[in-house]
Design an enzyme around this catalytic site. Structure first.
Site: not given
Ligand code: NAP
Length: 239
Positions: A50, A77, A142, A146
């Site tokens: 975590d 990430n 958030y 960022k």
């Molecule tokens: N999705 C989009 O369209 C989008 C757009 C712009 C930017 N982003 C950025 O891209 C990145 C990935 O996005 P995503 O949508 O794939 O993210 P996501 O599905 O929300 O996954 C986030 C990951 O972060 C981990 N996490 C969250 N809190 C944590 C903590 N306290 N300790 C350890 N691990 C933690 C989660 O682990 P667990 O699953 O094991 O809990 C998960 O694997 C992020 O930085 C996000 O801000 C995404």
């Protein structure tokens, strides 16, 4: 050259897509996860923790270094993504976003720099968000986390050169958010200047570019179909 790459939050969605792309390119990969189990056949080293615990980022970096036989690329990430706005802001939510999205990546970079030693070189990439350019009213904590993480890129790039390059990738819409209606991703994509949502492999291509271009540091690559060129209120139809 085969890199040794650690991807935080690498067990699902974008982190998993980056891990798969890096593995397919012949790199050695460690994925960090908190709860999600990565696919059994991924072929990556799996590390758990975590990141809100301030001791975990350095421990995970150390384990990746040991298990991969070195570390050359860190991808920050993992992120917390929860809605709030000024009217609903509370200290716990604000602190939690800063802990996961800002403090943990900085502590990981600190540990990475220390692990490189005198002669090592490496690259740290912070995954941020195109929202940093046109912040809306929602997702306040958030977005601020960022913005700060992206702000750290130039500072750290100057401080850690020549050993460590620091960069960021600012994706636009890649995946559905929780609760998004089916088809909403495509609808939002069609409203973007380039009329398409971002594909995960395009974010992976940006990471590959950063890995393969040793003269780039301190830069943020927007991979967002032009989303950051427009106010979010225009794209979403609301602020
Ligand atoms: N999705 C989009 O369209 C989008 C757009 C712009 C930017 N982003 C950025 O891209 C990145 C990935 O996005 P995503 O949508 O794939 O993210 P996501 O599905 O929300 O996954 C986030 C990951 O972060 C981990 N996490 C969250 N809190 C944590 C903590 N306290 N300790 C350890 N691990 C933690 C989660 O682990 P667990 O699953 O094991 O809990 C998960 O694997 C992020 O930085 C996000 O801000 C995404």
């Amino acid at each position: 050259m085969a890199e040794r790459i650690l991807i935080t939050g690498g067990a699902r969605r974008l982190g998993l897509a980056l891990a798969r792309a890096m593995l397919a390119a012949g790199h050695r990969v460690a994925v960090h996860t908190r709860m999600t189990r990565p696919p059994a056949d991924l072929g990556a080293v799996v590390l758990q923790g975590d990141l809100d615990d301030p001791s975990v980022p350095a421990r995970v970096v150390g384990e990746a270094h040991a298990r991969l036989g070195g570390l050359s690329v860190l991808v920050n990430n993992a992120a917390r993504f929860e809605p709030d706005r000024i009217g609903t802001l509370d200290a716990a939510s604000f602190d939690a976003h800063m802990a996961t999205n800002l403090r943990a990546p900085l502590l990981a970079i600190q540990a990475f720099a220390a692990a490189l030693g005198e002669d090592g070189t490496g690259l740290a990439v912070n995954i941020v968000d195109q929202k940093i350019r046109h912040p809306g009213a929602g997702y306040l904590s958030y977005t601020l986390s960022k913005i700060a993480l992206e702000g750290a890129v130039r500072t750290l790039a100057a401080a850690l050169a020549p050993r460590l390059r620091i960069a960021a990738i600012a994706p636009g819409i890649v995946y559905e958010s929780t609760g998004m209606k089916p088809g909403r991703l495509e609808t939002l994509g069609e409203r973007l200047p380039l009329r398409r949502a971002v594909r995960p492999e395009e974010v992976a291509a940006a990471l590959t570019y950063l890995i393969e271009t040793p003269s780039v540091t301190g830069e943020t690559l927007f991979v967002d179909s032009g989303e950051a060129l427009r106010a979010r209120s225009v794209i979403l139809g609301a602020s």
